[in-house]
Structure formats: C-alpha cells, structure tokens
Design a protein around this motif. Structure first.
Motif, PDB file in Angstrom:
ATOM      1  N   GLN A 172       0.805  -1.226   0.000  1.00 15.06           N
ATOM      2  CA  GLN A 172       0.000   0.000   0.000  1.00 15.06           C
ATOM      3  C   GLN A 172       0.837   1.275   0.000  1.00 15.06           C
ATOM      4  OE1 GLN A 172      -2.535  -1.317   3.524  1.00 15.06           O
ATOM      5  NE2 GLN A 172      -4.133  -0.477   2.187  1.00 15.06           N
ATOM      6  N   SER A 173       2.130   1.165  -0.090  1.00 19.16           N
ATOM      7  CA  SER A 173       2.970   2.359  -0.064  1.00 19.16           C
ATOM      8  C   SER A 173       2.744   3.191  -1.320  1.00 19.16           C
ATOM      9  CB  SER A 173       4.447   1.971   0.042  1.00 19.16           C
ATOM     10  OG  SER A 173       4.853   1.214  -1.085  1.00 19.16           O
ATOM     11  N   PRO A 174       2.826   4.542  -1.205  1.00 16.57           N
ATOM     12  CA  PRO A 174       2.508   5.430  -2.334  1.00 16.57           C
ATOM     13  C   PRO A 174       3.361   5.172  -3.576  1.00 16.57           C
ATOM     14  CG  PRO A 174       2.603   6.666  -0.289  1.00 16.57           C
ATOM     15  CD  PRO A 174       3.107   5.297   0.027  1.00 16.57           C
ATOM     16  N   GLY A 175       4.570   4.737  -3.397  1.00 11.64           N
ATOM     17  CA  GLY A 175       5.457   4.554  -4.547  1.00 11.64           C
ATOM     18  C   GLY A 175       5.411   3.170  -5.168  1.00 11.64           C
ATOM     19  N   ALA A 176       4.548   2.311  -4.679  1.00  7.05           N
ATOM     20  CA  ALA A 176       4.533   0.924  -5.158  1.00  7.05           C
ATOM     21  C   ALA A 176       4.088   0.832  -6.613  1.00  7.05           C
ATOM     22  CB  ALA A 176       3.626   0.082  -4.271  1.00  7.05           C
ATOM     23  N   LYS A 177       3.052   1.574  -6.984  1.00  7.39           N
ATOM     24  CA  LYS A 177       2.531   1.627  -8.352  1.00  7.39           C
ATOM     25  C   LYS A 177       2.307   0.222  -8.912  1.00  7.39           C
ATOM     26  CE  LYS A 177       4.478   6.203  -9.226  1.00  7.39           C
ATOM     27  NZ  LYS A 177       5.352   7.046 -10.076  1.00  7.39           N
ATOM     28  N   THR A 178       2.997  -0.126 -10.009  1.00 12.75           N
ATOM     29  CA  THR A 178       2.751  -1.436 -10.634  1.00 12.75           C
ATOM     30  C   THR A 178       3.247  -2.600  -9.784  1.00 12.75           C
ATOM     31  OG1 THR A 178       4.831  -1.339 -11.890  1.00 12.75           O
ATOM     32  CG2 THR A 178       2.850  -0.454 -12.955  1.00 12.75           C
ATOM     33  N   LYS A 179       4.033  -2.318  -8.756  1.00 15.94           N
ATOM     34  CA  LYS A 179       4.532  -3.366  -7.867  1.00 15.94           C
ATOM     35  C   LYS A 179       3.633  -3.555  -6.646  1.00 15.94           C
ATOM     36  CE  LYS A 179       8.278  -4.761  -9.979  1.00 15.94           C
ATOM     37  NZ  LYS A 179       8.422  -6.174 -10.402  1.00 15.94           N
ATOM     38  N   ALA A 180       2.448  -2.969  -6.681  1.00 14.29           N
ATOM     39  CA  ALA A 180       1.558  -3.009  -5.519  1.00 14.29           C
ATOM     40  C   ALA A 180       0.724  -4.278  -5.454  1.00 14.29           C
ATOM     41  CB  ALA A 180       0.625  -1.803  -5.551  1.00 14.29           C
ATOM     42  N   PHE A 181       0.715  -5.094  -6.508  1.00 18.66           N
ATOM     43  CA  PHE A 181      -0.264  -6.171  -6.624  1.00 18.66           C
ATOM     44  C   PHE A 181       0.386  -7.545  -6.752  1.00 18.66           C
ATOM     45  CE2 PHE A 181      -1.688  -2.304  -8.784  1.00 18.66           C
ATOM     46  CZ  PHE A 181      -2.813  -1.977  -8.032  1.00 18.66           C
ATOM     47  N   SER A 182      -0.382  -8.550  -6.327  1.00 19.18           N
ATOM     48  CA  SER A 182       0.044  -9.943  -6.448  1.00 19.18           C
ATOM     49  C   SER A 182      -1.175 -10.813  -6.719  1.00 19.18           C
ATOM     50  CB  SER A 182       0.733 -10.420  -5.158  1.00 19.18           C
ATOM     51  OG  SER A 182       1.841  -9.610  -4.828  1.00 19.18           O
ATOM     52  N   PHE A 183      -0.928 -11.987  -7.273  1.00 17.92           N
ATOM     53  CA  PHE A 183      -1.963 -13.007  -7.441  1.00 17.92           C
ATOM     54  C   PHE A 183      -1.761 -14.103  -6.395  1.00 17.92           C
ATOM     55  CE2 PHE A 183      -2.742 -11.427 -11.775  1.00 17.92           C
ATOM     56  CZ  PHE A 183      -4.115 -11.600 -11.883  1.00 17.92           C
ATOM     57  N   PHE A 184      -2.883 -14.663  -5.940  1.00 16.71           N
ATOM     58  CA  PHE A 184      -2.858 -15.777  -5.006  1.00 16.71           C
ATOM     59  C   PHE A 184      -3.766 -16.885  -5.518  1.00 16.71           C
ATOM     60  CE2 PHE A 184      -1.830 -12.017  -2.579  1.00 16.71           C
ATOM     61  CZ  PHE A 184      -0.801 -12.424  -1.740  1.00 16.71           C
ATOM     62  N   LEU A 185      -3.400 -18.119  -5.176  1.00 20.17           N
ATOM     63  CA  LEU A 185      -4.230 -19.278  -5.477  1.00 20.17           C
ATOM     64  C   LEU A 185      -5.020 -19.651  -4.240  1.00 20.17           C
ATOM     65  CD1 LEU A 185      -1.876 -19.460  -7.654  1.00 20.17           C
ATOM     66  CD2 LEU A 185      -2.292 -21.925  -7.647  1.00 20.17           C
ATOM     67  N   SER A 186      -6.295 -19.968  -4.449  1.00 21.67           N
ATOM     68  CA  SER A 186      -7.136 -20.408  -3.337  1.00 21.67           C
ATOM     69  C   SER A 186      -8.075 -21.497  -3.823  1.00 21.67           C
ATOM     70  CB  SER A 186      -7.952 -19.235  -2.793  1.00 21.67           C
ATOM     71  OG  SER A 186      -8.861 -19.668  -1.795  1.00 21.67           O
ATOM     72  N   ASP A 187      -8.257 -22.523  -3.002  1.00 20.90           N
ATOM     73  CA  ASP A 187      -9.322 -23.484  -3.295  1.00 20.90           C
ATOM     74  C   ASP A 187     -10.588 -22.999  -2.604  1.00 20.90           C
ATOM     75  OD1 ASP A 187      -9.097 -24.125  -0.614  1.00 20.90           O
ATOM     76  OD2 ASP A 187      -7.960 -25.963  -0.972  1.00 20.90           O
ATOM     77  N   ARG A 188     -11.637 -23.803  -2.647  1.00 18.00           N
ATOM     78  CA  ARG A 188     -12.910 -23.360  -2.084  1.00 18.00           C
ATOM     79  C   ARG A 188     -13.043 -23.664  -0.590  1.00 18.00           C
ATOM     80  NH1 ARG A 188     -16.276 -21.351  -5.373  1.00 18.00           N
ATOM     81  NH2 ARG A 188     -17.905 -21.355  -3.778  1.00 18.00           N
ATOM     82  N   GLY A 189     -12.163 -24.495  -0.069  1.00 15.96           N
ATOM     83  CA  GLY A 189     -12.300 -24.934   1.305  1.00 15.96           C
ATOM     84  C   GLY A 189     -11.976 -23.853   2.318  1.00 15.96           C
ATOM     85  N   GLY A 190     -12.353 -24.121   3.576  1.00 16.93           N
ATOM     86  CA  GLY A 190     -12.011 -23.224   4.667  1.00 16.93           C
ATOM     87  C   GLY A 190     -12.968 -22.061   4.806  1.00 16.93           C
ATOM     88  N   SER A 191     -12.655 -21.203   5.749  1.00 16.50           N
ATOM     89  CA  SER A 191     -13.529 -20.066   6.068  1.00 16.50           C
ATOM     90  C   SER A 191     -13.031 -18.802   5.384  1.00 16.50           C
ATOM     91  CB  SER A 191     -13.569 -19.860   7.584  1.00 16.50           C
ATOM     92  OG  SER A 191     -12.265 -19.573   8.070  1.00 16.50           O
ATOM     93  N   GLY A 192     -13.901 -17.785   5.437  1.00 17.82           N
ATOM     94  CA  GLY A 192     -13.510 -16.480   4.917  1.00 17.82           C
ATOM     95  C   GLY A 192     -13.748 -16.282   3.439  1.00 17.82           C
ATOM     96  N   LEU A 193     -14.509 -17.170   2.808  1.00  9.53           N
ATOM     97  CA  LEU A 193     -14.798 -17.049   1.374  1.00  9.53           C
ATOM     98  C   LEU A 193     -16.268 -17.376   1.133  1.00  9.53           C
ATOM     99  CD1 LEU A 193     -12.641 -18.467  -1.539  1.00  9.53           C
ATOM    100  CD2 LEU A 193     -15.110 -18.791  -1.523  1.00  9.53           C
TER     101      LEU A 193
END
Length: 377
Positions: free
Chosen positions: A171-192
C-alpha cells in the motif's frame, strides 16, 4: 493466413465444430434457466477441447493460445452461452506461466480434463478496466496472508475449485505497478463466500458471481510466483491472452448469426434475390473474414512469444464490433420472428454485447491502440 494454420489447428477447429453441433442441444433451456451445462463441459474435457494451450505433460494438447481461440470461435458460432464452458480454464494461463511446479502438476491436469474449474478474480465494484483501483487487500502474516475484499462479475466464481485472486500487497505510495500480487485459493475453509448473479442480459448459461473474502487465510506458498509485487505484470500477460480468446467469441457469434440468416434466406429465396439484402450479406461476410484474419495474425505472433498488445487490441476491438453489428443486421433481415423470444438470433443479440465490454472495454482497446500508434517510430 488460414493456410498458415498447422494441420493440428485445422483438425482441432473441425473437431470443435463437430462437437458443438452434436452436443449443444436444448440451448434455449440453458439460457432460460441460467443453467451451467455441466454434462457438456465434462464431455468437452474428455474430448480434449478444454486444455488445447495446456502443455502435454499436464494433460493438455500444447497447441497454443490460437488453438483455444479457434475452438472458442466454433463454440460461440453454435451457442455463446454454452460456448463459455471454455472459460472453465480461465486462470490456467497464469498458472502455467507463473505457477510453481507443484501448483501446475496438481491443478492443470484437472482443468484440462474437465475435472475441475478455475476462475480469475480481478474485477471489483470500483475497479473494472482500471485495475489500479483494486482494493482487495492481502496482509502479510508470519505464516501466510490474510485477504479481505470483494470481487464482482467473476465467471464461474460460484463453482470454481481454483480461484486466482488479484490483490494489493503493498500500500505504499510509490509501489505503483509493484503493488499487486496473485494468489491461489481453493474453495475450502472459512472467509470465502460466492453468490451467483441472476437475470443477466446475455451468456446466461455461463455462471457469473460475486465473491467476498473476509480474513481469508492463505499459506505463503499460495502466492503466484516467487515474490509479491508481480501481479500487475502477470495481469498484463493474461489480458493479452484473454483478449485474443474474446476475438474468437466476437467472430464466432458473427459467423453463427450469418449462418442463421443464410438458412432463413434459403427457406425464403425471394428475399435472397433482393440486391439490398445481398449488399448486407456481402458486408457481413467481409467484416467476419477481416476480423478472423486479424485475430489469426495476432494469435500467430502471441504463440511465438511475440505478443503485440496493439495488434491484439485491434483484433479484439474489431471482433467485438463485428459481432454486435452482424447480429443486429441478421435480426433486421431475418424478419420479426428473429426478434421473438426463443429464436437463436434473439439470444445471440443479447449475447453479443459482452465481447465489447469484458477483457477491456472497447474504449480501453482504443487507448491501447492509440498509444502504440503515437509512439511508433
């Protein structure tokens, strides 16, 4: 350009056409009831039509992204909603390019064979074509990540076994295009949680859903790639690929509409003798072939690691506009019955517009093209 297609590509397109004509039955039922055609999807996996770009060692055919686009055209030519079963592997492009060997070895064979569904969760309520507005946050923990946020208009999010999530990791102001990432998740577990959207205008046999993450925990190894901050570059690569796939959708729905119009004219030969109708048919056929040749050239280069974002944007822009224009003309020329509920052209008319919207709205494609033209030397 058609002559540049390999024999494998040509055979694959023929196989896809034959499969769609044979299996895409009761199309009105799937549209009316907004029902995902699970049996057809599984059959497509068994026939090897889902994983054409997936490497052979992971159960695919390893024929490249153009092959998948050719199948997309033939599927959408018969029925766009059912044809979107090909999006059951949406995200496999990212996984194959950037995933770990363990991730690829587990998921790609399942996706290629129609034994699992993936989705790619990028779009948010306040972040459509401009992904810099994405706000889903991945917070670093000692042993992983905690994700909070929401996504919308996500194809297959309500039934996906694998979800690739685009999130902010810096979230730093200078991150720009380096601010993001992809994550893999299955359907199991809580919070989705995921909620299917109902009442869409078109592609109603293709599920679309909203998905929410509430303190969703993901282990560190679920990050796509070795380090956080590579999500923007990964997304740009994905857009090049999926905009090509969208070209097959636009050309397919246009060709399917022309097919239906020609069927009508064969049944009504007096109409076919009209010069005005012949003018319109000639214009439609020309636009379709021009769109096809443009995407074939873009796909040819993409498969040779020579992706041209401007060319791909041109192909997607033109294919989307061609799809909408040809369907509209076909409805006008085929008479009042074509506009009635239950007629394939009526359904195609509702389905066509999406190609001008997703994978980058048409004005975004124009900006991509303009930037490349204005900076060319």
């Amino acid at each position: 350009m058609n002559s540049a297609l390999s024999p494998e590509h040509s055979q694959l397109a023929s196989d896809a056409r034959r499969f769609a004509v044979t299996h895409f039955v009761n199309t009105e039922y799937y549209d009316l009831h907004e029902k995902f055609p699970e049996d057809i999807w599984r059959s497509a996996g068994e026939e090897g039509l889902l994983g054409s770009f997936i490497q052979k060692k992971y159960g695919g055919r390893e024929l490249g992204y153009l092959a998948h686009t050719l199948i997309m055209e033939e599927f959408w030519r018969v029925d766009p909603g059912i044809g979107n079963i090909l999006l059951s592997v949406f995200g496999a492009e990212l996984l194959q390019q950037f995933g770990s060997e363990e991730q690829k070895a587990f998921w790609l064979p399942l996706l290629a064979k129609g034994k699992a569904i993936s989705c790619c969760a990028i779009t948010e309520p306040d972040a459509g074509s401009d992904i810099f507005n994405v706000s889903t946050l991945a917070t670093k923990l000692e042993n992983g990540w905690s994700l909070t946020g929401s996504k919308q208009f996500i194809t297959n999010a309500n039934r996906a076994d694998l979800i690739l999530i685009f999130a902010v990791t810096d979230q730093s102001p200078g991150a720009k295009t380096k601010a993001f990432s992809f994550f893999l998740s299955d359907r199991g577990g809580s919070g989705l949680s995921a909620q299917k959207m109902s009442g869409k205008m078109g592609i109603r046999a293709s599920d679309t859903a909203e998905i929410r993450f509430t303190d969703r925990f993901l282990p560190g190894e679920n990050l796509l790639g070795d380090l956080p901050g590579n999500g923007f570059a990964q997304a740009m690569s994905l857009f090049n690929i999926n905009r090509l796939f969208a070209c097959g959708q636009g050309v397919g729905i246009a060709q399917g509409s022309l097919d239906l119009l020609l069927q009508y004219l064969r049944e009504n030969p007096s109409h076919a003798s009209s010069q005005i109708i012949q003018y319109r048919v000639a214009e439609m056929a020309t636009s379709i072939e021009a769109s096809r040749q443009l995407y074939l050239w873009a796909g040819y280069n993409l498969d040779r690691n020579n992706a041209d974002p401007g060319l791909i944007a041109m192909a997607k822009l033109f294919a989307g506009e061609t799809g909408v224009r040809v369907v509209r003309e076909a409805v006008k020329l085929a008479g009042p019955k074509a506009a009635a509920g239950g007629h394939p052209l009526s359904r195609f008319y509702r389905d066509a517009k999406i190609v001008e919207i997703y994978e980058g709205a048409k004005d975004l494609e124009k900006l991509t093209i303009a930037r490349q033209v204005l900076t060319a030397r």
